[in-house]
Design an enzyme around this catalytic site. Structure first.
Site, mmCIF file in Angstrom:
data_model
loop_
_atom_site.group_PDB
_atom_site.id
_atom_site.type_symbol
_atom_site.label_atom_id
_atom_site.label_comp_id
_atom_site.label_asym_id
_atom_site.label_seq_id
_atom_site.Cartn_x
_atom_site.Cartn_y
_atom_site.Cartn_z
ATOM 1 N N ARG A 88 72.226 79.889 -13.619
ATOM 2 C CA ARG A 88 71.029 80.703 -13.902
ATOM 3 C C ARG A 88 70.428 80.337 -15.253
ATOM 4 O O ARG A 88 69.237 80.541 -15.502
ATOM 5 C CB ARG A 88 71.350 82.205 -13.814
ATOM 6 C CG ARG A 88 70.161 83.103 -14.107
ATOM 7 C CD ARG A 88 70.217 84.468 -13.425
ATOM 8 N NE ARG A 88 71.540 85.064 -13.407
ATOM 9 C CZ ARG A 88 72.136 85.658 -14.449
ATOM 10 N NH1 ARG A 88 71.499 85.760 -15.603
ATOM 11 N NH2 ARG A 88 73.350 86.162 -14.348
ATOM 12 N N TYR A 141 45.757 84.560 -5.202
ATOM 13 C CA TYR A 141 46.632 84.658 -4.029
ATOM 14 C C TYR A 141 46.996 86.141 -3.842
ATOM 15 O O TYR A 141 47.259 86.851 -4.826
ATOM 16 C CB TYR A 141 47.860 83.770 -4.244
ATOM 17 C CG TYR A 141 48.963 84.047 -3.273
ATOM 18 C CD1 TYR A 141 48.727 83.982 -1.899
ATOM 19 C CD2 TYR A 141 50.231 84.408 -3.706
ATOM 20 C CE1 TYR A 141 49.732 84.261 -0.985
ATOM 21 C CE2 TYR A 141 51.252 84.682 -2.801
ATOM 22 C CZ TYR A 141 50.985 84.613 -1.444
ATOM 23 O OH TYR A 141 51.981 84.902 -0.549
ATOM 24 N N ASP A 213 47.352 79.082 -12.787
ATOM 25 C CA ASP A 213 48.083 78.712 -11.578
ATOM 26 C C ASP A 213 47.460 77.422 -11.052
ATOM 27 O O ASP A 213 46.321 77.409 -10.594
ATOM 28 C CB ASP A 213 47.988 79.850 -10.547
ATOM 29 C CG ASP A 213 48.833 79.586 -9.307
ATOM 30 O OD1 ASP A 213 48.988 78.404 -8.928
ATOM 31 O OD2 ASP A 213 49.316 80.560 -8.700
ATOM 32 N N LYS A 238 54.555 74.479 -2.099
ATOM 33 C CA LYS A 238 53.376 73.845 -1.508
ATOM 34 C C LYS A 238 53.431 72.323 -1.697
ATOM 35 O O LYS A 238 54.353 71.696 -1.244
ATOM 36 C CB LYS A 238 52.124 74.479 -2.114
ATOM 37 C CG LYS A 238 52.159 76.022 -2.163
ATOM 38 C CD LYS A 238 52.238 76.610 -0.775
ATOM 39 C CE LYS A 238 52.331 78.125 -0.658
ATOM 40 N NZ LYS A 238 52.693 78.972 -1.741
#
Ligand code: 4LM
Length: 423
Positions: A88, A141, A213, A238
């Site tokens: 992590r 989005y 973004d 994507k």
């Protein structure tokens, strides 16, 4: 970062198709200063320390790392020893990918996370506090919109929407309470273009960070940090992954901001850690990013031309069309115009759904940037978190159809769209 692999600080002009500017002028490359995009996407920051000399870096499928001694473990936690602790907080597979992405995007530092939403939320939880204000564009989005509208606002953070197509709107609304200015360009789903340079100048004048973004463009087509932005996020689900088989997110920023994002935003607030297997798949996807983006762009240009010439279509939103009202702005900050198109049919909402149901090759699906051409109806799918009145106010019309141009042969995509339009 390995020697010779420099940050790219340029804007739209960086991707030289494999040649540096010096090579372009002389025809030779005696002292190349920066390698081409595809070369860097394949080679940059490759870790040569593998004991067997593996050409493809191994996947470190481990959650934790063994310490030689208790003292070494303590030194890693205190920061005196820079070795790995726990995935992590960092992992060699993620680290190599992060360095490569930082190189491609022209950033000092990168963090990979579990999804695009994990990237966005890790950034905001790192920098906002109750009483702060954030200014965000109108068109986002759907789940990003929901996070701001229904998520952050529950915690005493004031979220205001500004139509950032006109930077003057931001100049009017911004104040010393504004911590972050956030937008997508091109924006999902209606392809609005935001002037990264102008918005960054205004935001910095008030001490706010600019977060962009860059999912629709990828680092191949646009580098917001080179144009003045502070932080870039991507849904790597994507184009970066590129094959529709994983979820991932990417954050790029200064090294200083990244300390906060990695050790507060990711470690303590979201825990949205990327699986090493998915990091490997993204690194594999990056090797063909330039090739794929060129094909996505070619196919999108052909689809947009077909739609524009069709009597069934009332409006096409694609920044590469000369008729697109922000064509010049898009050209000034993007290398090409990307693979996303939106359009409206003269028959409105019902005609849109009929069009989707008439498709035979293209897939009815959300997401974007895959090999398959994906077509969806934002009002009832990706942008359903907006209230209908908000969609109307923010330019997301009920009849809008969105296309993610795939990598198939253009002739087949065009034939399918053409037959679905005439049906
Ligand atoms: C879609 N989009 O539009 P994850 N930023 C942008 C996006 O388009 C998305 C995300 C972030 C779509 C998903 C179904 C500009 C997602 C969020 O899905 O969390 O990796 O990214 O079809």
């Amino acid at each position: 970062m390995s020697s010779g692999e420099q940050y790219n600080k340029g804007g739209a002009s960086h991707a030289s198709g494999g040649t540096s500017s010096s090579e372009g002028k002389s025809g030779r490359s005696p002292r190349q200063t920066k390698r081409g995009f595809a070369t860097r996407a394949i080679h940059a920051c490759h870790d040569k320390n593998d004991p067997y000399g593996a050409l493809t870096s191994p996947i470190y499928m481990t959650s934790t790392f063994e310490f030689d001694t208790a003292e070494q473990g303590a030194a890693r936690f205190s920061g005196e020893d820079s070795g790995y602790i726990y995935t992590r907080l960092g992992n060699p597979t993620l680290n190599e990918l992060e360095q490569r992405l930082a190189n491609l995007e022209g950033a000092e530092a990168c963090l990979t996370v579990a999804s695009g939403m994990g990237a966005i939320t890790s950034v905001f939880w790192s920098f906002v506090e109750p009483g702060d204000e954030i200014l965000v564009d109108e068109t986002l989005y759907g789940c990003t919109f929901a996070y701001f509208r229904h998520g952050l606002s529950k915690f005493g953070i004031k979220v205001r929407h500004v139509d950032m197509r006109d930077p003057e709107n931001l100049a009017r609304e911004i104040s010393d309470k504004t911590r972050i200015v956030y937008f997508e360009t091109p924006a999902n789903p209606n392809m609005r273009i935001i002037d990264i340079r102008a918005i960054s100048a205004i935001a910095h004048g008030c001490g706010a960070r600019v977060v962009v973004d860059n999912t629709y463009s990828t680092p191949y087509l646009q580098n917001p940090i080179g144009l003045g932005a502070d932080i870039v996020v991507h849904s790597a689900t994507k184009y970066l992954g590129g094959h529709g088989d994983l979820m991932a997110g990417v954050i790029l920023s200064s090294a200083e901001d990244m300390e906060q994002i990695r050790y507060v935003g990711l470690k303590d607030m979201t825990g949205a850690v990327l699986a090493p297997m998915n990091a490997f798949l993204i690194a594999r996807g990056l090797k063909t990013l330039e090739l794929r983006m060129e094909r996505h762009c070619d196919n999108a240009e052909k689809i947009a031309a077909l739609l524009e010439a069709s009597p069934e279509v009332s409006k096409v939103y694609f920044p590469g069309l000369k008729s697109f009202e922000q064509y010049e702005l898009a050209k000034s900050q993007m290398r090409r115009f990307g693979g996303m198109i939106a359009f409206e049919l003269t028959g409105g909402h019902d005609a849109g759904l009929q069009f989707l149901n008439g498709l035979k090759l293209c897939k009815i699906a959300v997401s974007l940037g895959d090999a398959e051409t994906l077509i969806e109806h934002p009002a009832s799918m990706t942008h359903s978190p907006y209230e209908p009145s908000e969609r109307a106010r923010f330019g997301i019309t009920e009849g809008l159809v969105r296309i993610s141009a795939g990598l198939e042969n253009a002739v087949d995509i065009l034939a399918d769209i053409d037959q679905a339009l005439s049906s």
